[in-house]
Design an enzyme around this catalytic site. Structure first.
Site: not given
Ligand code: BDR
Ligand code: CA
Length: 356
Positions: A267
């Site tokens: 992400h």
């Molecule tokens: C987001 O949640 C976090 O656990 C990850 O780092 C990312 O930013 C994804 O939903």
């Protein structure tokens, strides 16, 4: 001119790769890092960032501590997703660098005022500190050149509740403050939102890690596998590759445990890449709001694509991208960066670099 960027992170395995991506990008200058409570508590987030900076031999970049708790709800962390310290199985050397004396919110405000119209904001954690900064400086949407947010889920299931994405779930009040603040922003200042709809198409697999190690000239070349014995650790001689491999292995294991396959959703590095180069993403304007009242749907992000609320768009949501193009860029950048940092570097002779 280099692009000035402030990162607001809850580091985090994928936040770690976002940081390395920006450090490895010659056009980027990280002016400061806000450590936000999320995946792990804010103090651990700060330590993780300082440790990566030190390991990477980065210049002295300010790391400022964020609020300990979200605005109105108790903090929830997720060590099961990111490991006991937030960096998977990696054990980063304790940093000698110090946390800044000013708060993360102060860092946001001061940085934006210092470089009006120039600063790019990248948020890959809960929006607590950006919301606090907006309270202190309501002109932030006009002072920033661009804001990129990893957060939300629109026409897509959540990863924390059936409809919640993690970053919004941790501090929904803050997220609402941020989206509301951009309701009056000019079109060219609307935040670019990288939600789960797109970031769950950014699937890192073991072969990507192997290519990264090859590009870095790291030895031995390893291929992480779900069949490796529990507790397997990288023996890579390149410290960046070794720690990245151990961090991402944990993230692979987590995704597999939730039946998503032996892969990891990148992400945050994707959001970092978009922050530097929005042309990587196709976006669509929408009016975004955050549900705060629903008993089942609290912290859900809702996008009005068709103007049914009669409110102007306050976000550009990423609706398409080319994941292969992103991974080629990530591997080339972080690989070359890691290669250049091998002490007494003999790596350039080891493997011929692929183009990218
Ligand atoms: C987001 O949640 C976090 O656990 C990850 O780092 C990312 O930013 C994804 O939903
Ligand atoms: Ca994150």
């Amino acid at each position: 001119m280099r692009q000035r960027i402030i990162m607001d992170v809850d580091t985090g395995v994928d936040d770690s790769l976002a940081l390395l991506y920006l450090l490895a990008s010659p056009e980027a200058e990280i002016t400061g890092i806000a450590a936000t409570a999320g995946n792990v508590p804010a103090a651990q987030v700060a330590i993780n960032n300082l440790a990566w900076l030190e390991l990477a031999g980065a210049p002295d970049i300010e790391v400022a501590l964020g609020a300990v708790e979200p605005l109105e709800v108790p903090l929830r962390t997720t060590e099961d997703t990111h490991g006991p310290q937030g960096v998977g199985y990696a054990e980063l050397p304790a940093p000698t660098r110090q946390i800044s004396a000013r708060s993360a919110a102060d860092l946001w405000v001061a940085s934006a005022r210092e470089h009006p119209g120039e600063l790019i904001g990248l948020c890959t954690g809960p929006l607590t500190n950006l919301a606090l900064a907006l309270r202190a400086e309501p002109e932030l949407p006009r002072l920033l050149r661009r804001l990129v947010i990893m957060g939300g889920a629109f026409n897509h299931p959540g990863n924390t509740t059936p409809t919640n994405e993690w970053n919004i779930h941790v501090d929904p009040e803050a997220a609402k403050i941020v989206f509301d603040a951009f309701s009056a922003a000019p079109a060219d200042r609307r935040p670019i939102v990288c939600a789960l709809d797109i970031t769950e198409t950014i699937e890192m697999r073991p072969a990507h890690l192997t290519r990264l190690a090859e590009r870095a000239g790291s030895l031995p070349i390893e291929t992480v596998s779900p069949d490796d014995p529990p507790g397997a650790r990288s023996a890579a001689d390149n410290p960046i590759i070794r720690h990245v491999t151990d961090a991402v292995r944990f993230y692979f294991d987590f995704h597999q445990a939730y039946d998503l396959g032996y892969l990891a959703h990148m992400h945050d590095p994707f959001a970092a890449a978009v922050a530097l180069d929005p042309a990587l993403a196709c976006t669509r304007p929408a009016t975004v709001d955050v549900e705060l009242a629903g008993t089942l749907t609290r912290a859900t992000t809702v996008a009005d694509w068709a103007g049914m609320w009669g409110r102007p768009p306050n976000a550009d949501i990423v609706v398409a991208t080319d994941p292969d193009r992103f991974f080629d860029r990530l591997i080339a950048r972080i690989g070359d960066f890691a290669r250049a940092r091998i002490p007494g570097d003999s790596a350039p002779d080891r493997v011929a670099a692929e183009p990218g």
